[in-house]
Scaffold this active site. Structure first.
Site, short mmCIF file in Angstrom:
data_model
loop_
_atom_site.label_atom_id
_atom_site.label_comp_id
_atom_site.label_asym_id
_atom_site.label_seq_id
_atom_site.Cartn_x
_atom_site.Cartn_y
_atom_site.Cartn_z
N PHE A 242 1.15 -1.25 0.42
CA PHE A 242 0.18 0.01 -0.45
C PHE A 242 0.66 0.72 -0.02
CE2 PHE A 242 -2.16 -3.14 2.72
CZ PHE A 242 -3.09 -3.55 1.70
N ILE A 649 -9.96 -2.57 -19.21
CA ILE A 649 -9.77 -3.43 -17.37
C ILE A 649 -9.11 -4.94 -17.98
CG2 ILE A 649 -10.75 -4.74 -15.56
CD1 ILE A 649 -10.89 -1.36 -15.11
N PRO A 652 -11.12 -8.43 -15.36
CA PRO A 652 -11.96 -7.70 -14.56
C PRO A 652 -11.86 -8.18 -12.98
CG PRO A 652 -12.89 -8.59 -16.18
CD PRO A 652 -11.13 -8.99 -16.14
N GLY A 722 -5.39 3.14 -14.55
CA GLY A 722 -4.64 2.51 -13.40
C GLY A 722 -6.00 2.58 -12.75
N GLY A 724 -5.28 1.10 -8.95
CA GLY A 724 -5.12 0.42 -8.15
C GLY A 724 -5.36 1.44 -6.55
N GLU A 725 -5.74 2.54 -6.62
CA GLU A 725 -5.94 3.53 -5.83
C GLU A 725 -7.70 3.99 -5.57
OE1 GLU A 725 -1.69 4.92 -4.76
OE2 GLU A 725 -1.93 4.34 -7.00
MO1 MOS Z 1 0.84 3.01 -4.51
S1 MOS Z 1 0.59 4.70 -2.04
O1 MOS Z 1 1.38 4.79 -4.97
O2 MOS Z 1 2.54 2.48 -2.84
#
Ligand code: MOS
Length: 758
Positions: A242, A649, A652, A722, A724-725
């Site tokens: 993270f 994606i 999925p 992206g 991921g966040e």
């Molecule tokens: Mo992520 S917080 O950009 O490793």
């Protein structure tokens, strides 16, 4: 390479749900996390950490510790401090030191390393070290005596000044004005912070969970004054990161030094509480957010000023005003970020580093403005939606924010919301429905990959990429299978090792877009070589065809007229073994030296790729239902819906997990998580996962994820943004807005707790 890799041809796994190719290894325990990797005859390290937050070490009494049988060495600033330099930090600027000197910058700073024949002996000896300090009064946080505020000018740094926001705020018809705060948060990955180091013939191998193996390699080489070629970093699996395993931290070089001194491999598994102070964390933030608008809801001014806490020497900050300034059409924008220095460890990335704390005030203020104007919060966002970046006039490469709101609202049942606060209930529970926007920039980085193909149709991809639990191995297999006309099961993927071609860091929601382009490029070159050989040979079925028209799928190379050659024969024409291609992908907007820089362990990134004159972002809409008990004020979250438009994606199935994990973590950030600090000692108090509360299954009943199909040809050739966040962004505001809807109370300081609602 074909500028635009073709994907999702018939039978391609691209965009289809695919279980993790490493899933079986993980659930059967065969996946080796760095501290699991076997090394011969290891010694064990235990870190000595400071018991004060500010001052100097006058001296150590090591006698009692050295007397413990099995102790091999004790590293302190006196015995080993000159053997390594501090690592370069994520900010690139100055930071705290560890045992390079007698200086103590923060509580829990590494001040020594005890090395022994077993973990238990090392720990026992560490407890017997006596440290004599010259203690000074520390500053813990904002407002503490001695905390130093570094005020920046508006528009300086990464900030914006468009029009005249102050003048507009002074004369506007409607304004909202609020102060907000977010607390210190720690990543708390399940896998602890570990390092194992071994030397052989002057060459160092480091096994450490890492989001950037080339970065760690370059950094440690620099710290030890050795050639990066003599350092190898292995991190095949990462048990959660993270952001906490993105930058090099001090411990690694000291374990390398320890291994050199005792002439044996040395293993460190830092304790959970040490993990709160020996790596980074999410800094606490303060915000002053002001909006001005017309009565019909058009924004006329946005002023966002942030304050971020950092360590005494570092200027690390995340400057999330880069996103808040771009969210809505607005003619007058002023943003500014200040930093405050205290006696703390240096903060760093944590999932959606800028946007998680900075979108909180903006999205709460939008909700407040909507309530003030009597406009539905979604409609207020529609009125101010824009396809033009208000900070610079560029268009967004794609922006489907309102599609996210519309699809999310439908699934969530937004239409049944009575806008009056406190108007909805269910038995003893007040019901609140809240929403907020999400956004995260789309980045792509330079990366290389090596792909080999055997005549039997089995491919191997080698890339020093990182699977931090996200499913990166599977994404690489899908991409190679897509490009080579194979099934993902026919692709072996090797990652997480700096002896492989370099990949950029797994961070900034950039990794999937970054590595898929490099893999596609290598596969494309491989395919081209096979096709050229097949068409230029005198004796094959494809002789004389145009190589560019040949399609590789289902183990055959096929021409448009139906003529075909089995892949086995086509590859054998070139080599009896495996055909191998190494390729580098340098996105547009980066200099040709980007690859060289990457080899040195620096991650050159560019926002978007296909066009430099666009602003590249993913967007989303968050919906949350809260229940607040009418008497106890207990807050529950029965339901969350998130809708996201993030380009194409790749998988999925794992994308769904990423979004869902982000949303649940947003719940944690809104209602549960806070690292408490003792203001007298500048010391974290709840540095364990029994008192640092993170959400579990029982904390959220239903999480629904909607993926809005989006084609974006300007963000990069594959159209991959992206993911991921973005899943965490805006959840904190959506929950605060839902709490307001349930109770009429506007809570601007996170986390929101029962006592705030009494
Ligand atoms: Mo992520 S917080 O950009 O490793």
């Amino acid at each position: 390479m074909a500028e635009d890799p073709k994907t999702a041809t018939a039978g391609s796994p691209f965009g289809k749900p695919q279980v993790r190719i490493d899933g079986r290894a993980k659930v059967t325990g065969r996946a080796l996390y760095p501290s699991d990797e076997p090394v011969g005859n290891p010694a064990y390290a235990f870190l000595l950490t400071s018991a004060i937050a500010r001052g100097r070490i006058r001296r150590f009494d090591l006698g009692e510790a050295r007397a413990v049988e099995g102790v091999l060495d004790i590293l302190t600033h006196e015995t080993a401090g000159g053997e390594a330099k501090p690592p370069e930090m994520q900010s690139g600027g100055k930071t705290t030191t560890t045992l390079e000197s007698d200086r103590v910058w923060h509580d829990g700073q590494i001040i020594g390393v005890v090395v022994a024949n077993s973990y238990e002996i090392a720990r026992e000896a560490a407890f017997r070290v006596r440290v004599h300090y010259e203690k000074e009064a520390p500053s813990a946080s904002f407002g503490s005596p001695g905390a130093e505020e570094e005020v920046r000018e508006p528009g300086e740094h990464k900030d914006y000044r468009v029009g005249n926001a102050d003048a507009e705020l002074a004369s506007a018809e409607v304004t909202v004005d609020g102060w907000y705060g977010t607390p210190t948060q720690h990543h708390n990955p399940i896998e602890l912070f570990t390092t194992t180091c071994a030397w052989e013939n002057g060459k160092l191998t480091i096994w450490e969970p890492s989001q950037f193996v080339y970065g760690l390699r370059g950094n440690v080489a620099g710290q030890l004054g050795i050639d990066p070629e003599d350092v190898r970093v292995v991190s095949r699996f990462v048990g959660g990161a993270f952001g906490s395993k993105g930058g090099a931290t001090a411990r690694t070089a000291w374990i390398a030094v320890a291994a050199r001194r005792v002439n044996r491999p040395v293993k460190l598994v830092a304790t959970r509480d040490q993990g709160f102070t020996i790596v980074t964390y999410r800094a606490e933030t303060r915000h002053h957010l002001q909006l001005a608008a017309t009565r019909d809801g058009r924004l006329t001014a946005l002023r966002h000023e942030g304050w971020e806490l950092t360590s005494r020497p570092s200027d690390y900050n995340v400057s999330g005003t880069e996103t808040t300034a771009r969210m809505y059409a607005c003619p007058n924008i002023l943003t500014k970020v200040n930093i405050v220095h205290a006696d703390r460890n240096t903060p760093g990335f944590m999932r959606a580093p800028p946007d998680t704390p900075y979108m909180f005030p903006l999205e709460c203020a939008m909700d407040e403005l909507a309530a003030r104007l009597g406009i539905d919060p979604i409609e207020l966002r529609r009125i101010n939606d824009t396809q033009t970046d208000p900070t610079n006039g560029q268009t967004f490469s794609s922006r489907h924010l309102m599609d996210c709101f519309d699809r999310g609202a439908e699934r969530f049942g937004w239409s049944r919301r009575d806008p009056r606060p406190g108007s909805m209930s269910n038995g003893d529970w007040l019901v609140g429905l809240g929403c907020a926007s999400a956004a995260y920039p789309s980045n792509i980085a330079a990366t290389a990959a090596r792909v080999s193909l055997r005549p039997d149709g089995h491919a191997r991809v080698q890339i020093a990429a990182h699977d931090i639990g996200t499913g990166a191995y599977t994404v690489v297999a899908i991409m190679a299978a897509d490009q080579l006309g194979l099934a993902p099961e026919q692709v072996t993927v090797e990652m997480g090792d700096s002896s492989l071609p370099p990949a950029s860091l797994a961070a900034g929601s950039s990794h999937t877009a970054t590595i898929t382009h490099a893999v596609a490029k290598a596969c494309g070159e491989l395919r081209d070589r096979i096709a050229r050989a097949a068409t230029t040979s005198n004796n094959g079925p494809l002789a004389g065809r145009d190589p560019a028209t040949l399609v590789l799928s289902a183990g055959r190379l096929t021409a448009p007229d139906g003529a075909a050659e089995p892949l086995v024969d086509a590859v054998k024409r070139l080599t009896p073994g495996a055909l191998e291609v190494y390729a580098e992908n340098i996105p547009k907007g980066l200099s040709p030296e980007a690859m060289e820089t990457l080899y040195k362990g620096k991650p050159p990134m560019s926002r978007g790729q296909n066009r430099e004159d666009v602003t590249a972002y993913a967007f989303g809409a968050q919906f949350v239902e809260v229940r607040v008990h009418s008497r106890t004020r207990e807050i529950r979250v029965p339901r969350m819906v998130g809708a996201f438009a993030s380009g194409r994606i790749v998988n999925p199935l794992t994308a769904h997990s990423q979004y869902m994990g982000g949303m649940i973590w947003g719940l944690g950030a809104a209602l549960l998580e806070k690292t408490e600090i003792d203001p007298r000692h500048a010391r974290y108090v709840n540095d364990n996962i029994s008192e640092y509360h993170i959400p579990v299954n029982a904390d959220v009943r239903r999480v629904e994820v909607i993926m809005i199909p989006e084609t974006d040809r300007d963000v990069n050739p594959l159209g991959v943004k992206g993911i991921g966040e973005i899943g965490i962004v805006g959840v904190n505001a959506a929950i605060a807005n839902a709490v307001f809807h349930a109770t009429g109370k506007r809570i601007r300081q996170l986390p929101i707790r029962i006592e705030d609602l009494l």
